[in-house]
Design a protein around this motif. Structure first.
Motif, short mmCIF file in Angstrom:
data_model
loop_
_atom_site.label_atom_id
_atom_site.label_comp_id
_atom_site.label_asym_id
_atom_site.label_seq_id
_atom_site.Cartn_x
_atom_site.Cartn_y
_atom_site.Cartn_z
N LEU A 31 0.82 -1.22 0.00
CA LEU A 31 0.00 0.00 0.00
C LEU A 31 0.86 1.26 0.00
N PHE A 32 1.78 1.32 0.94
CA PHE A 32 2.58 2.54 1.04
C PHE A 32 3.53 2.66 -0.14
N GLY A 33 4.00 1.51 -0.63
CA GLY A 33 4.84 1.54 -1.83
C GLY A 33 4.10 2.19 -2.98
N VAL A 34 2.89 1.69 -3.24
CA VAL A 34 2.11 2.20 -4.37
C VAL A 34 1.72 3.67 -4.15
N ALA A 35 1.27 3.96 -2.93
CA ALA A 35 0.84 5.33 -2.65
C ALA A 35 2.00 6.31 -2.85
N SER A 36 3.19 5.92 -2.35
CA SER A 36 4.30 6.86 -2.47
C SER A 36 4.74 7.01 -3.92
N VAL A 37 4.65 5.92 -4.68
CA VAL A 37 5.00 6.03 -6.10
C VAL A 37 4.07 7.01 -6.79
N ILE A 38 2.77 6.84 -6.57
CA ILE A 38 1.80 7.72 -7.24
C ILE A 38 2.00 9.17 -6.78
N ALA A 39 2.19 9.34 -5.47
CA ALA A 39 2.34 10.70 -4.94
C ALA A 39 3.60 11.35 -5.50
N MET A 40 4.71 10.58 -5.53
CA MET A 40 5.96 11.13 -6.05
C MET A 40 5.80 11.52 -7.51
N LEU A 41 5.18 10.62 -8.27
CA LEU A 41 4.98 10.92 -9.68
C LEU A 41 4.11 12.16 -9.85
N ALA A 42 3.11 12.30 -8.99
CA ALA A 42 2.20 13.44 -9.10
C ALA A 42 2.93 14.74 -8.81
N VAL A 43 3.77 14.72 -7.78
CA VAL A 43 4.52 15.94 -7.44
C VAL A 43 5.50 16.27 -8.56
N GLY A 44 6.19 15.24 -9.04
CA GLY A 44 7.15 15.45 -10.13
C GLY A 44 6.47 15.99 -11.37
N GLU A 45 5.35 15.36 -11.72
CA GLU A 45 4.62 15.77 -12.91
C GLU A 45 4.12 17.21 -12.75
N GLY A 46 3.62 17.51 -11.54
CA GLY A 46 3.11 18.86 -11.28
C GLY A 46 4.20 19.89 -11.43
N ALA A 47 5.35 19.62 -10.79
CA ALA A 47 6.46 20.57 -10.85
C ALA A 47 6.90 20.76 -12.29
N SER A 48 6.97 19.65 -13.00
CA SER A 48 7.48 19.77 -14.36
C SER A 48 6.47 20.47 -15.26
N GLN A 49 5.18 20.19 -15.05
CA GLN A 49 4.18 20.89 -15.86
C GLN A 49 4.17 22.39 -15.56
N ALA A 50 4.33 22.71 -14.26
CA ALA A 50 4.36 24.14 -13.89
C ALA A 50 5.54 24.82 -14.58
N ALA A 51 6.70 24.15 -14.55
CA ALA A 51 7.88 24.73 -15.19
C ALA A 51 7.66 24.86 -16.69
#
Lengths: 419, 239
Positions: A31-51
């Motif tokens: 659970l935490f593995g999957v959740a952290s993967v999705i969350a990390m990807l979301a933050v990364g994607e967000g930062a990169s889209q903002a940039a």
């Protein structure tokens, strides 16, 4: 076939429910593995889209040259009344125009002023610029009109308001043909309002939505070239704050950037008072760093899921040992090896898929919390969610394989004798 | 009908089973030949170490002879691979164990369906059959109970019903009453008698003389060989 599989899953759930705590702890690993993967990807994607959005708003066919206030040396700060002279000049803008005849060169002056209309007051940047600014910044007029060549020629006291500033100064009435006061005694007639852009980068940390635009010539005449900086209370002599070089296509960007660097660097190298920004380069860098980031993320994700997988394997090995007798019984009642493999694989799969499903839910909530708390843009892409879930299910199968194989290869006679 | 008129359903032909234990070879079975005919009620007796368990394992297709042939339903299981052997177990043999061996997390109904599940035959049909057999062993109202909610005798009844689910060639009981008190033992043995009247073939491995006495014939094993056959009842009693 499908009904049988449904039954295997149902029976698997039953067995897992025998050890609720153990099963849920194992599930939590995934659970935490999957959740952290999705969350990390979301933050990364967000930062990169903002940039990416930011660089795109600067214009991928633009090269931006900005004046930068140099580090103040002892010498220059010795007198309160000395004038700090730095940055781009009108002559340089003209030279750029000659060197790059196909490019549109947009001169920009930025003067900080308090802008007032009636009771409403706001310290903002009065942008003095040319008609071609609109094209280069990819902005549109919402109401009225934009600055014209005639405004330039006549040094008209007209202005165009950014979307937000218009809302602030004229909350109720139509701003067109009304007058605003910039500073203490400069009045400008509003001739137009721009469409809101939201995020567009503007000068000094505010967006163009909050600026007021006036003809370049009027800015020069009204405010002069020597301007008192409101925050440092020092006089600064800067002819141009920015030159936007707008090119016909992105294929010309590289060449133009090279020309500009070669031309400006020798003159400004010592003081370091200019800065060349190439949004296209930044965009490409961002894309490259996004790829690197994704690679790092993939490594972290595989490690966390590996840990979860080891947890599953551990529990499944314990389960197989514990249920040796059950395996013997099932074999005596006609179960083939493949049936036993199936049974334990399904249990491992259910464990990890369950963890995956809850992990997906958690992984979609966490980015929202991050956005709320840290005001960081996050983007959850469906393919990332799918990926994380599939990996978690695969982890269950891969790490369940060995325990299941061990279960299937027990000697039925020995297994039946097991206490 | 005379016993010799009934078809042979399982046959040991000079079966040997040798184990290697370090440097020694243990001859658990040493040339056993025996025929089981439809409707037989056979008890296999012997002291511990006589080869009873080995014989049971081979009879139940859990193990294969080292040499010789074991024919079940016309096939020599000594030559079958693991999958085929599992198939024979699932279709032809009904196991009954000393410690009942029901699967604890499953209900009575689900336990009854396990043998058919592995043949892909679970459905409304199997449910009806489970209900019928549960009724027959006197547990019709307990289908949704878990094994541990039942008494030992009841659990063994469930196990007997489970053994009958696949219409096996014969029931193979391993000390089926070893964990039960004498009253319950009698009930279970009565149930066996009852089944025998319906022409169910029963092979029971035991070291309990009382249990063996209820069978038609008793096979005595000693040192991996057949010592003697006792005929307790004339075979033609079988209907």
């Amino acid at each position: 076939m499908i009904r049988d599989f449904g039954r295997i899953v149902q029976l698997g759930m039953k067995s897992l429910l025998l050890h609720k705590l153990r099963s849920s702890l194992t599930t939590a690993g995934i659970l935490f593995g999957v959740a952290s993967v999705i969350a990390m990807l979301a933050v990364g994607e967000g930062a990169s889209q903002a940039a990416l959005e930011q660089f795109r708003d600067m214009g991928v066919t633009n090269v931006l040259v900005r004046s930068v206030k140099p580090e103040e040396t002892q010498q220059s700060s010795s007198s309160m009344w000395s004038v700090l002279d730095y940055g781009l000049t009108y002559a340089e803008a003209d030279r750029i125009e000659r060197l790059l005849p196909r490019a549109t060169v947009v001169r920009v002056r930025e003067v900080q002023r308090g802008v007032m209309r009636g009771e409403a007051f706001r310290v903002t940047v009065v942008v003095g610029t040319e008609p071609s600014f609109l094209l280069a910044s990819n902005m549109k007029v919402a109401e009225g009109r934009w600055l014209t060549d005639l405004d330039m020629l006549n040094q008209e006291n007209v202005c165009v308001l950014g979307h937000k500033l218009a809302k602030l100064l004229f909350p109720l009435d139509n701003p067109i043909d009304q007058t605003i006061l910039a500073g203490t005694d400069d009045r400008f007639r509003v001739v137009g309002v721009l469409q809101g852009q939201g995020r567009a980068a503007g000068p000094s940390g505010i967006t163009y939505d909050e600026c007021v635009f006036v003809p370049m010539t009027s800015s020069r005449r009204r405010f002069g070239d020597t301007i008192r900086n409101l925050s440092t209370n020092r006089f600064e002599l800067t002819e141009l704050h920015e030159i936007k070089v707008h090119l016909a296509g992105s294929d010309e960007v590289e060449n133009a950037a090279m020309v500009l660097r070669e031309m400006l660097l020798p003159m400004h190298k010592v003081r370091g008072d200019t800065e060349i920004t190439v949004p296209l380069e930044l965009l490409q860098q961002e894309e490259a760093s996004k790829r690197r980031f994704n690679l790092v993320l993939a490594v972290i994700a595989s490690i966390s899921l590996l840990v979860g997988g080891i947890g599953i394997m551990n529990v499944m090995l314990a389960t197989v040992t514990e249920r040796t007798r059950e395996i013997g019984i099932r074999r005596a009642l006609g179960a083939k090896k493949k049936h036993i493999v199936q049974q334990f694989l399904v249990e491992a799969g259910v464990l990890s898929a369950l963890g995956g499903a809850v992990g997906v839910a958690l992984g979609m909530i966490v980015p929202k919390v991050i956005t709320e708390v840290f005001e960081e843009k996050t983007v959850v892409l469906p393919q990332h969610v799918l990926l994380a879930f599939c990996i978690s299910a695969a982890v269950g199968v891969v790490f369940g394989l060995y325990p299941a194989w061990r279960a299937a290869n027990m000697d039925p006679v020995e297994a039946l004798r097991h206490e | 009908m005379d016993r010799s008129d009934r078809p042979v359903i399982a046959e040991f032909v000079d079966v040997h089973r040798h184990y290697r234990m370090g440097d020694n070879v243990v001859r658990a079975l040493n040339g056993v030949s025996v025929q089981i005919r439809k409707g037989d009620y056979l008890a296999i007796m012997g002291r511990s170490g006589s080869g009873k368990s080995t014989m049971l394992n081979i009879l139940g297709c859990l193990d294969r002879p080292t040499s010789g042939a074991y024919m079940v339903g016309g096939r020599d299981v000594a030559r079958l691979d693991d999958d085929a052997l599992s198939e024979v177990r699932g279709r032809e043999i009904g196991f009954i164990f000393q410690s009942f061996n029901l699967i604890p997390q499953l209900t009575v109904l689900e336990n009854l369906e396990v043998p058919l599940f592995y043949q892909g035959r679970v459905g409304p049909e199997s449910r009806r059959k489970a209900e019928y057999l549960a009724d027959r062993v006197g547990l019709g109202k307990r289908l949704e109970h878990k094994p541990l909610e039942l008494s030992g005798g009841q659990q063994q009844r469930v196990a007997i019903a489970r053994a009958l689910m696949n219409d096996p060639l014969f029931l193979l009981a391993d000390e089926a009453t070893g964990n039960l008190d004498s009253n319950t033992e009698k009930e279970i043995l009565d149930l066996f008698d009852d089944l025998r009247r319906d022409e169910v073939t029963i092979v029971i491995v035991t070291h309990n003389q009382k249990v063996a006495d209820r069978a038609d014939r008793t096979l005595w094993l000693k040192d991996g060989q057949v010592e003697r056959f006792d005929v307790n009842r004339p075979a033609e009693v079988a209907p």
